[in-house]
Design an enzyme around this catalytic site. Sequence first.
Site, PDB file in Angstrom:
ATOM      1  N   LYS A   1     -62.693  -8.094  54.062  1.00 48.40           N
ATOM      2  CA  LYS A   1     -63.094  -7.603  52.738  1.00 48.40           C
ATOM      3  C   LYS A   1     -63.165  -6.083  52.837  1.00 48.40           C
ATOM      4  O   LYS A   1     -63.374  -5.531  53.916  1.00 48.40           O
ATOM      5  CB  LYS A   1     -64.475  -8.163  52.375  1.00 48.40           C
ATOM      6  CG  LYS A   1     -64.795  -8.112  50.907  1.00 48.40           C
ATOM      7  CD  LYS A   1     -64.341  -9.362  50.159  1.00 48.40           C
ATOM      8  CE  LYS A   1     -64.661  -9.262  48.682  1.00 48.40           C
ATOM      9  NZ  LYS A   1     -64.338 -10.483  47.961  1.00 48.40           N
TER      10      LYS A   1
ATOM     11  N   GLY B   1     -71.339 -19.492  31.373  1.00 49.26           N
ATOM     12  CA  GLY B   1     -70.324 -18.449  31.480  1.00 49.26           C
ATOM     13  C   GLY B   1     -68.962 -18.983  31.092  1.00 49.26           C
ATOM     14  O   GLY B   1     -68.415 -19.845  31.779  1.00 49.26           O
ATOM     15  N   VAL B   2     -68.424 -18.486  29.978  1.00 52.25           N
ATOM     16  CA  VAL B   2     -67.113 -18.961  29.534  1.00 52.25           C
ATOM     17  C   VAL B   2     -66.087 -17.833  29.619  1.00 52.25           C
ATOM     18  O   VAL B   2     -65.374 -17.531  28.670  1.00 52.25           O
ATOM     19  CB  VAL B   2     -67.164 -19.584  28.119  1.00 52.25           C
ATOM     20  CG1 VAL B   2     -67.988 -20.852  28.143  1.00 52.25           C
ATOM     21  CG2 VAL B   2     -67.725 -18.604  27.083  1.00 52.25           C
TER      22      VAL B   2
HETATM   23  P1  NAD Z   1     -65.514 -13.409  33.953  1.00 51.12           P
HETATM   24  O1  NAD Z   1     -66.082 -12.044  34.056  1.00 51.12           O
HETATM   25  O2  NAD Z   1     -64.184 -13.606  33.308  1.00 51.12           O
HETATM   26  O3  NAD Z   1     -66.546 -14.385  33.192  1.00 51.12           O
HETATM   27  C1  NAD Z   1     -67.897 -14.378  33.423  1.00 51.12           C
HETATM   28  C2  NAD Z   1     -68.571 -14.781  32.109  1.00 51.12           C
HETATM   29  O4  NAD Z   1     -69.966 -14.987  32.361  1.00 51.12           O
HETATM   30  C3  NAD Z   1     -68.456 -13.740  31.007  1.00 51.12           C
HETATM   31  O5  NAD Z   1     -68.012 -14.351  29.821  1.00 51.12           O
HETATM   32  C4  NAD Z   1     -69.887 -13.221  30.866  1.00 51.12           C
HETATM   33  O6  NAD Z   1     -70.207 -12.812  29.548  1.00 51.12           O
HETATM   34  C5  NAD Z   1     -70.688 -14.426  31.276  1.00 51.12           C
HETATM   35  N1  NAD Z   1     -72.049 -14.153  31.715  1.00 51.12           N
HETATM   36  C6  NAD Z   1     -72.519 -13.113  32.449  1.00 51.12           C
HETATM   37  N2  NAD Z   1     -73.842 -13.236  32.630  1.00 51.12           N
HETATM   38  C7  NAD Z   1     -74.217 -14.381  32.043  1.00 51.12           C
HETATM   39  C8  NAD Z   1     -75.458 -15.064  31.892  1.00 51.12           C
HETATM   40  N3  NAD Z   1     -76.581 -14.566  32.405  1.00 51.12           N
HETATM   41  N4  NAD Z   1     -75.482 -16.231  31.212  1.00 51.12           N
HETATM   42  C9  NAD Z   1     -74.351 -16.740  30.680  1.00 51.12           C
HETATM   43  N5  NAD Z   1     -73.142 -16.135  30.784  1.00 51.12           N
HETATM   44  C10 NAD Z   1     -73.083 -14.980  31.445  1.00 51.12           C
HETATM   45  O7  NAD Z   1     -65.508 -13.975  35.457  1.00 51.12           O
HETATM   46  P2  NAD Z   1     -64.638 -15.167  36.032  1.00 51.12           P
HETATM   47  O8  NAD Z   1     -63.407 -14.622  36.659  1.00 51.12           O
HETATM   48  O9  NAD Z   1     -64.558 -16.251  35.033  1.00 51.12           O
HETATM   49  O10 NAD Z   1     -65.564 -15.623  37.246  1.00 51.12           O
HETATM   50  C11 NAD Z   1     -66.767 -16.352  37.022  1.00 51.12           C
HETATM   51  C12 NAD Z   1     -67.517 -16.518  38.352  1.00 51.12           C
HETATM   52  O11 NAD Z   1     -66.683 -17.215  39.285  1.00 51.12           O
HETATM   53  C13 NAD Z   1     -67.889 -15.211  39.040  1.00 51.12           C
HETATM   54  O12 NAD Z   1     -69.096 -15.396  39.724  1.00 51.12           O
HETATM   55  C14 NAD Z   1     -66.766 -15.002  40.040  1.00 51.12           C
HETATM   56  O13 NAD Z   1     -67.190 -14.230  41.147  1.00 51.12           O
HETATM   57  C15 NAD Z   1     -66.497 -16.424  40.461  1.00 51.12           C
HETATM   58  N6  NAD Z   1     -65.142 -16.668  40.952  1.00 51.12           N
HETATM   59  C16 NAD Z   1     -64.068 -16.372  40.179  1.00 51.12           C
HETATM   60  C17 NAD Z   1     -62.790 -16.622  40.662  1.00 51.12           C
HETATM   61  C18 NAD Z   1     -61.576 -16.338  39.814  1.00 51.12           C
HETATM   62  O14 NAD Z   1     -60.477 -16.791  40.180  1.00 51.12           O
HETATM   63  N7  NAD Z   1     -61.694 -15.626  38.702  1.00 51.12           N
HETATM   64  C19 NAD Z   1     -62.611 -17.169  41.943  1.00 51.12           C
HETATM   65  C20 NAD Z   1     -63.734 -17.483  42.714  1.00 51.12           C
HETATM   66  C21 NAD Z   1     -64.997 -17.227  42.205  1.00 51.12           C
END
Ligand code: NAD
Length: 353
Positions: free
Chosen positions: A79, A176-177
């Site tokens: 990382k 979280g959507v």
């Molecule tokens: P994103 O930023 O697209 O979506 C996150 C959503 O969560 C946003 O809509 C935001 O408004 C909402 N949010 C933030 N705080 C909140 C709360 N307190 N209550 C309700 N909703 C809240 O992120 P993503 O890419 O969808 O990733 C989501 C999670 O999954 C993150 O923790 C990320 O680290 C993890 N993750 C993502 C991936 C990937 O491929 N994108 C892979 C592994 C892990």
Amino acid sequence: MDVFESLTGEYEQIVYGHNPDTGLRTIIAIHSTALGPGLGGTRFYPFPSEEAALRDVLRLSKGMAYKNAAAGLDLGGGKAVIIGDPATDKTPDLLRAYGRVVDRLGGAYVTTADVGTNSADMVFIAETTKHVTGTPDASGDPSPNTAYGVWSGMRAIAERLWDEPSMKGKRVAVQGVGKVGAELARLLADEGAVVAVADIDAVAAGKLAAELGADVLDAADVLAAECDVLAPCALGAVVNDASLPRFRCRAIAGAANNQLERPEHGEALRTAGILYAPDYVINAGGVISVAGEVMGYGADEARARAAKIADTLRDVFGEADAQGVSPALTADVLAERRVRSAERTFGGPGGSR
Ligand code: NAD
């Protein structure tokens, strides 16, 4: 000063990179290359101190080693962090200078996007190193495969709790959507699950709920939602001392990284009778997608590998039961076992493949 202290006997290499012309200050941590090159993203973040940045990159590179090992990938853990505010400090020249630091590691570390960086940034990094994945013309957005992996992993949950490999008719609350949560909610709704969604962005939650015919939950209360499966897809540390007594779910299975605030919260969930799908096991679909660029497979194979997350979870739940410990602890043990067996095969830390 004991400079090797920060390696804590676990890490292969820490590299500090600096470029005064662009203001680049980066730390790259390689946990292990026994299974293969250390793959993990570049986090661009205004860390409050250099020590905080070092702590984070060590924690995150170890996390990637476990995630990659548990996903069955022939990849180690690495990382990088860049200290600074991405909104003001991120420039093409800084990213090119960073790419030169990555390049000097000769492929022991392979980078990709993370918090504060995106696939457009990877294009500048790719100008100075080939050890980069996730440019727009490559594997693309990993989020759909992450969502698919979480959805697949829920098969193992359903089998455990209801003796059937389907979420049809089960109530799932998605916190979280964003990119992953919305896609997961769609997959679940298609399957006939009863989906409820919550987001601090009420417009986004309302729009998705209308599309799916789902309920909207208050973002402040979603962790306490009465449901079969709670799917955290927003933030880390959702399982903590304050949330634990409020949970009204049978299982927790979602995409968010680092869902347990502290390791002992895994055992606390077991004691509370809540089945927990270890986050880095069930959310590995994204890294599986990106890893195809290093390991030489495409989107179809990435999807097939993400489907196998259900098998990994079956193994984790089975072994956890047999040992009488939490799935969180079991996942760590299985990941460590795979890294250690590779160390024996390939000669141990130092990346002797
Ligand atoms: P994103 O930023 O697209 O979506 C996150 C959503 O969560 C946003 O809509 C935001 O408004 C909402 N949010 C933030 N705080 C909140 C709360 N307190 N209550 C309700 N909703 C809240 O992120 P993503 O890419 O969808 O990733 C989501 C999670 O999954 C993150 O923790 C990320 O680290 C993890 N993750 C993502 C991936 C990937 O491929 N994108 C892979 C592994 C892990």
